[in-house]
Enzyme design. Sequence first.
Site, short mmCIF file in Angstrom:
data_model
loop_
_atom_site.label_atom_id
_atom_site.label_comp_id
_atom_site.label_asym_id
_atom_site.label_seq_id
_atom_site.Cartn_x
_atom_site.Cartn_y
_atom_site.Cartn_z
CB CYS A 10 57.72 13.62 -55.05
SG CYS A 10 56.87 13.76 -56.62
CB CYS B 2 59.70 15.00 -57.70
SG CYS B 2 58.13 15.74 -57.21
#
Length: 105
Positions: A31, A34
């Site tokens: 991600c 993230c």
Amino acid sequence: MSVMMITEEHFENEVLHSEKPVLVDFYADWCGPCKMVSPIIDEIAEERDDIKVVKVNVDEQPGIAEQFAVASIPMIMVFKNGEIFRSAVGARPKKAILEMLDENA
């Protein structure tokens, strides 16, 4: 204090039964947002002794993600006294994450 990686085995004890507020970062290695939030979470963990900071890899711990209805990541949750106090989805600047911890915000 450093960030603790949490598994299903330790979540209840480390998060739900924590005497301190707990900042939980739900993330995945693939991600992009993230990866943007991760250094901020690490920095907060080093700066704040009054909270516990943990990370949950949703790919490795799907049961925790399902239990807390994590459908999008990064998802940041603050737990106080075993309950979700605040939560936010998506990359956030450090100031916004710190405000999640503030009782008066």
